[in-house]
Design a protein around this motif. Structure first.
Motif, PDB file in Angstrom:
ATOM      1  N   GLU A 370       0.848  -1.211   0.000  1.00  0.00           N
ATOM      2  CA  GLU A 370       0.000   0.000   0.000  1.00  0.00           C
ATOM      3  C   GLU A 370       0.877   1.252   0.000  1.00  0.00           C
ATOM      4  N   ASN A 371       1.916   1.240   0.823  1.00  0.00           N
ATOM      5  CA  ASN A 371       2.847   2.384   0.849  1.00  0.00           C
ATOM      6  C   ASN A 371       3.515   2.568  -0.508  1.00  0.00           C
ATOM      7  N   ALA A 372       3.909   1.441  -1.103  1.00  0.00           N
ATOM      8  CA  ALA A 372       4.593   1.506  -2.406  1.00  0.00           C
ATOM      9  C   ALA A 372       3.682   2.168  -3.444  1.00  0.00           C
ATOM     10  N   ILE A 373       2.373   1.944  -3.309  1.00  0.00           N
ATOM     11  CA  ILE A 373       1.434   2.576  -4.254  1.00  0.00           C
ATOM     12  C   ILE A 373       1.210   4.048  -3.856  1.00  0.00           C
ATOM     13  N   LYS A 374       0.993   4.255  -2.535  1.00  0.00           N
ATOM     14  CA  LYS A 374       0.668   5.608  -2.044  1.00  0.00           C
ATOM     15  C   LYS A 374       1.792   6.603  -2.314  1.00  0.00           C
ATOM     16  N   TYR A 375       3.030   6.162  -2.046  1.00  0.00           N
ATOM     17  CA  TYR A 375       4.171   7.088  -2.175  1.00  0.00           C
ATOM     18  C   TYR A 375       4.849   6.924  -3.527  1.00  0.00           C
ATOM     19  N   ASN A 376       4.013   6.648  -4.555  1.00  0.00           N
ATOM     20  CA  ASN A 376       4.529   6.457  -5.903  1.00  0.00           C
ATOM     21  C   ASN A 376       4.194   7.687  -6.745  1.00  0.00           C
ATOM     22  N   ASN A 398       9.319  -3.368  -4.314  1.00  0.00           N
ATOM     23  CA  ASN A 398      10.166  -2.385  -4.980  1.00  0.00           C
ATOM     24  C   ASN A 398       9.257  -1.410  -5.724  1.00  0.00           C
ATOM     25  N   ASP A 399       9.487  -0.085  -5.552  1.00  0.00           N
ATOM     26  CA  ASP A 399       8.610   0.853  -6.272  1.00  0.00           C
ATOM     27  C   ASP A 399       9.399   1.926  -6.991  1.00  0.00           C
ATOM     28  N   SER A 400       8.692   2.651  -7.841  1.00  0.00           N
ATOM     29  CA  SER A 400       9.339   3.713  -8.620  1.00  0.00           C
ATOM     30  C   SER A 400       8.948   5.067  -8.030  1.00  0.00           C
ATOM     31  N   GLY A 403      10.732   7.920  -2.992  1.00  0.00           N
ATOM     32  CA  GLY A 403      11.938   7.540  -2.244  1.00  0.00           C
ATOM     33  C   GLY A 403      11.974   8.120  -0.833  1.00  0.00           C
ATOM     34  N   ILE A 404      12.935   7.645  -0.058  1.00  0.00           N
ATOM     35  CA  ILE A 404      13.075   8.105   1.341  1.00  0.00           C
ATOM     36  C   ILE A 404      14.532   8.528   1.541  1.00  0.00           C
ATOM     37  N   PRO A 405      14.780   9.751   2.037  1.00  0.00           N
ATOM     38  CA  PRO A 405      16.175  10.155   2.259  1.00  0.00           C
ATOM     39  C   PRO A 405      16.863   9.204   3.261  1.00  0.00           C
ATOM     40  N   PHE A 416       4.065   6.777  14.378  1.00  0.00           N
ATOM     41  CA  PHE A 416       3.646   8.114  13.947  1.00  0.00           C
ATOM     42  C   PHE A 416       4.718   8.879  13.174  1.00  0.00           C
ATOM     43  N   TYR A 417       5.788   8.191  12.791  1.00  0.00           N
ATOM     44  CA  TYR A 417       6.823   8.924  12.045  1.00  0.00           C
ATOM     45  C   TYR A 417       6.438   9.000  10.568  1.00  0.00           C
ATOM     46  N   ARG A 418       6.484  10.188  10.037  1.00  0.00           N
ATOM     47  CA  ARG A 418       6.201  10.353   8.612  1.00  0.00           C
ATOM     48  C   ARG A 418       7.293  11.216   8.011  1.00  0.00           C
ATOM     49  N   VAL A 419       7.719  10.855   6.818  1.00  0.00           N
ATOM     50  CA  VAL A 419       8.765  11.663   6.174  1.00  0.00           C
ATOM     51  C   VAL A 419       8.139  12.977   5.716  1.00  0.00           C
ATOM     52  N   ASP A 420       7.096  12.849   4.924  1.00  0.00           N
ATOM     53  CA  ASP A 420       6.407  14.053   4.442  1.00  0.00           C
ATOM     54  C   ASP A 420       5.017  14.041   5.073  1.00  0.00           C
ATOM     55  N   ARG A 423       1.883  14.927   2.943  1.00  0.00           N
ATOM     56  CA  ARG A 423       1.578  13.931   1.925  1.00  0.00           C
ATOM     57  C   ARG A 423       0.992  12.665   2.552  1.00  0.00           C
ATOM     58  N   SER A 424       1.582  12.277   3.680  1.00  0.00           N
ATOM     59  CA  SER A 424       1.113  11.064   4.333  1.00  0.00           C
ATOM     60  C   SER A 424      -0.345  11.211   4.764  1.00  0.00           C
ATOM     61  N   ARG A 425      -0.650  12.396   5.379  1.00  0.00           N
ATOM     62  CA  ARG A 425      -2.032  12.605   5.842  1.00  0.00           C
ATOM     63  C   ARG A 425      -2.987  12.624   4.661  1.00  0.00           C
ATOM     64  N   GLY A 428      -4.122   9.480   3.556  1.00  0.00           N
ATOM     65  CA  GLY A 428      -4.849   8.698   4.576  1.00  0.00           C
ATOM     66  C   GLY A 428      -3.947   7.927   5.515  1.00  0.00           C
ATOM     67  N   GLY A 429      -2.656   8.291   5.558  1.00  0.00           N
ATOM     68  CA  GLY A 429      -1.709   7.541   6.415  1.00  0.00           C
ATOM     69  C   GLY A 429      -1.830   7.938   7.873  1.00  0.00           C
ATOM     70  N   THR A 430      -1.615   6.977   8.746  1.00  0.00           N
ATOM     71  CA  THR A 430      -1.662   7.265  10.192  1.00  0.00           C
ATOM     72  C   THR A 430      -0.253   7.326  10.778  1.00  0.00           C
ATOM     73  N   GLY A 431       0.747   6.939  10.008  1.00  0.00           N
ATOM     74  CA  GLY A 431       2.127   6.895  10.529  1.00  0.00           C
ATOM     75  C   GLY A 431       2.385   5.666  11.383  1.00  0.00           C
ATOM     76  N   LEU A 432       1.438   4.732  11.378  1.00  0.00           N
ATOM     77  CA  LEU A 432       1.598   3.536  12.226  1.00  0.00           C
ATOM     78  C   LEU A 432       1.840   2.270  11.398  1.00  0.00           C
ATOM     79  N   GLY A 433       1.631   2.408  10.069  1.00  0.00           N
ATOM     80  CA  GLY A 433       1.690   1.213   9.203  1.00  0.00           C
ATOM     81  C   GLY A 433       2.990   0.437   9.321  1.00  0.00           C
ATOM     82  N   LEU A 434       4.133   1.126   9.183  1.00  0.00           N
ATOM     83  CA  LEU A 434       5.428   0.420   9.200  1.00  0.00           C
ATOM     84  C   LEU A 434       5.764  -0.102  10.596  1.00  0.00           C
ATOM     85  N   ALA A 435       5.287   0.620  11.640  1.00  0.00           N
ATOM     86  CA  ALA A 435       5.522   0.136  13.013  1.00  0.00           C
ATOM     87  C   ALA A 435       4.797  -1.199  13.196  1.00  0.00           C
TER      88      ALA A 435
END
Ligand code: ADP
Length: 475
Positions: A370-376, A398-400, A403-405, A416-420, A423-425, A428-435
């Motif tokens: 889902e992240n790979a699609i959302k942050y594409n 793997n996505d196109s 990217g993440i610094p 709850f950590y989000r890079v951007d 954009r994450s909000r 619809g991101g909660t910042g909890l997915g990867l945790a």
């Protein structure tokens, strides 16, 4: 725990030191008293033998038993008996006492065991401890290899006994004095030995007066330094835990407040407008509904995470066809990918069966895809691959995308950590997915790694053992 019952280390040390000091002292004292008494008896016997043999020699030479009218010899016998504060008895071949320095037995018969044995040729000696005397029995030879009589001498050992008593008294006094000294030394040493431990206990007590506790330092000896270091390390871990808990609580409150604030703003602006058009109502109410969805999504994610965090989260382990699981995930996410025209591909290199909790693992992989699609980017691609060796299976996403610094790689798994953030909000991101994903993979004893280049894309690699070992979960 009640301390009294456990017994104090100081008391134990004191008793051990006292025993170590006193036991050898008592042993040496007793050996000394006993052996010195024995030595004196031995030397008295040697001396007595020496003197008696000499006197018996003279008696034999002058044939005293046959001719007792020899005053010089009689005087010598009296003198020797007196010298040893004892008695000399001469018995003739008829077992009759012919000479007794006590004059009591003269004319009587002496058929004691020692005398009879002596007539059959053996000397003897006897130490009577109760009556305090030493007895020596020697044969008196007669003419032409006959035995004319028996020489019996008894010597008083009272003096030796008195000396022994004196020595025993002296030793007792010495042991008592040494005991007091050793006791005092043991008390001093045991108090000194436990002092550093008491210091550590006091330092820990003082440190625990603060809510989180400060570091302690007890530099008395290597051991106390080690205990202090171990305590400080534990404290540091607790502090980090406390900080992260506080951080988490403040993040949760903030995250939960954001949608509510938006809802309030939207509602207030509707209330503030008199006769607002229906279209505006509809638009605002749609936004309010979206915010409510977000709020409930955050709560759902939080609950999932909390359940995952419990010390012994029970996994529902079964043999899972991972290929099928992956196909189902992609099938569910395809509509989302199509919205942005993202090409979603699954590459399965081999059939993989593995022990896993299918529901939880699906959720973990779904978050990644889902992240790979959302942050594409629009018209981008997402390649998901599944491979395995005899020990592990590997899932790569793997996505196109954007990217993440590199500086953020370590943080993205935090709650709850989000890079951007915007954009994450927005997506619809909660910042909890990867945790959540990381927790689930850890519960499967697996690992997750990220590699990314800004503006080029991101790759998440997951590695999980094919066989689940329950023991590992408990350790
Ligand atoms: P969110 O709900 O915000 O997506 P996640 O925990 O899933 O929270 O992800 C944390 C952050 O990591 C995201 O906000 C995003 O900035 C970044 N991120 C995650 N996956 C990707 C990815 N594939 N590409 C770029 N950034 C990503």
């Amino acid at each position: 725990m009640r301390i009294g019952r456990r017994g104090s280390l100081r008391v134990r040390l004191f008793l051990i030191l006292l025993a170590v000091g006193m036991v050898p002292l008592l042993a040496v004292g007793s050996i000394l008293v006993y052996s010195s008494g024995q030595n004196r008896i031995d030397s008295l016997l040697t001396e007595l033998q020496y003197q008696s043999v000499a006197l018996v020699g003279e008696l034999e030479e002058r044939d005293y038993i046959e001719n007792m009218a020899q005053p010089v010899l009689s005087a010598e016998i009296e003198q020797l008996a007196r010298f040893y504060r004892g008695r000399i008895i001469l018995v003739d071949s008829n077992y009759r006492i012919c000479k007794d320095t006590y004059l009591l037995g003269e004319g009587k018969y002496n058929i004691s065991e020692e005398v009879i044995q002596c007539f059959s040729g053996s000397n003897s000696f006897r130490y009577d401890e109760e009556q305090d005397y030493l007895e020596l029995v020697l044969p008196i030879a007669g003419k032409e290899e006959t035995q004319s009589g028996v020489f019996v001498i008894t010597a008083s050992t009272e003096g030796i006994r008195a000396q022994g008593e004196r020595l025993r008294e002296q030793c007792t006094v010495a042991v008592l004095i040494a005991g007091v000294l050793i006791g005092a030394l043991s008390l001093f040493l045991s108090t000194r030995f436990v002092r550093p431990l008491k210091k550590v206990a006091r330092a820990i007590d003082e440190s625990s007066q603060d809510s989180v506790g400060g570091d302690i330092q007890v530099e008395d000896c290597a051991e106390t330094i080690q205990i202090a270091q171990a305590y400080n390390r534990t404290l540091a871990r607790l502090r980090t835990l406390d900080e992260s808990r506080q951080q988490f609580v403040s993040n949760v409150s903030h995250e939960l407040k954001t949608p509510i604030t938006s809802i309030r703003v939207l509602a207030d602006s509707l209330i503030g407008q008199e006769e607002a058009p229906v279209e505006l109502y509809r638009e605002f109410m749609t936004d309010i509904s979206a915010e409510i969805d977000r709020e409930s999504q955050i709560i759902d994610d939080l609950l999932t995470l909390v359940r995952m965090d419990k010390a012994h989260t029970e996994l529902n382990i079964a043999q899972v066809n991972i290929n099928e699981m992956m196909e189902n995930i992609l099938k569910r996410l395809r509509p989302l990918a199509m919205k942005r025209n993202v090409d979603l591909v699954l590459e399965s290199f081999r059939p993989v069966l593995a022990d896993a909790d299918e529901m939880k693992l699906s959720l973990a992989v779904m978050n990644l895809v889902e992240n790979a699609i959302k942050y594409n980017v629009d018209n981008g691609w997402v390649r998901v691959s599944l491979n395995a060796d005899h020990q592990f299976f590997y899932i790569k996403v793997n996505d196109s995308g954007i990217g993440i610094p590199e500086s953020e790689w370590d943080h993205i798994f935090e709650r709850f950590y989000r890079v951007d953030k915007a954009r994450s909000r927005a997506s619809g991101g909660t910042g909890l997915g990867l945790a959540i994903t990381k927790s689930i993979i850890s519960l499967h004893h697996g690992a997750i790694r990220v590699h990314s280049a800004e503006g080029e894309g991101t790759t998440f690699t997951v590695r999980i053992p094919r066989t689940y070992r329950r023991q590992e979960a408990e350790t």
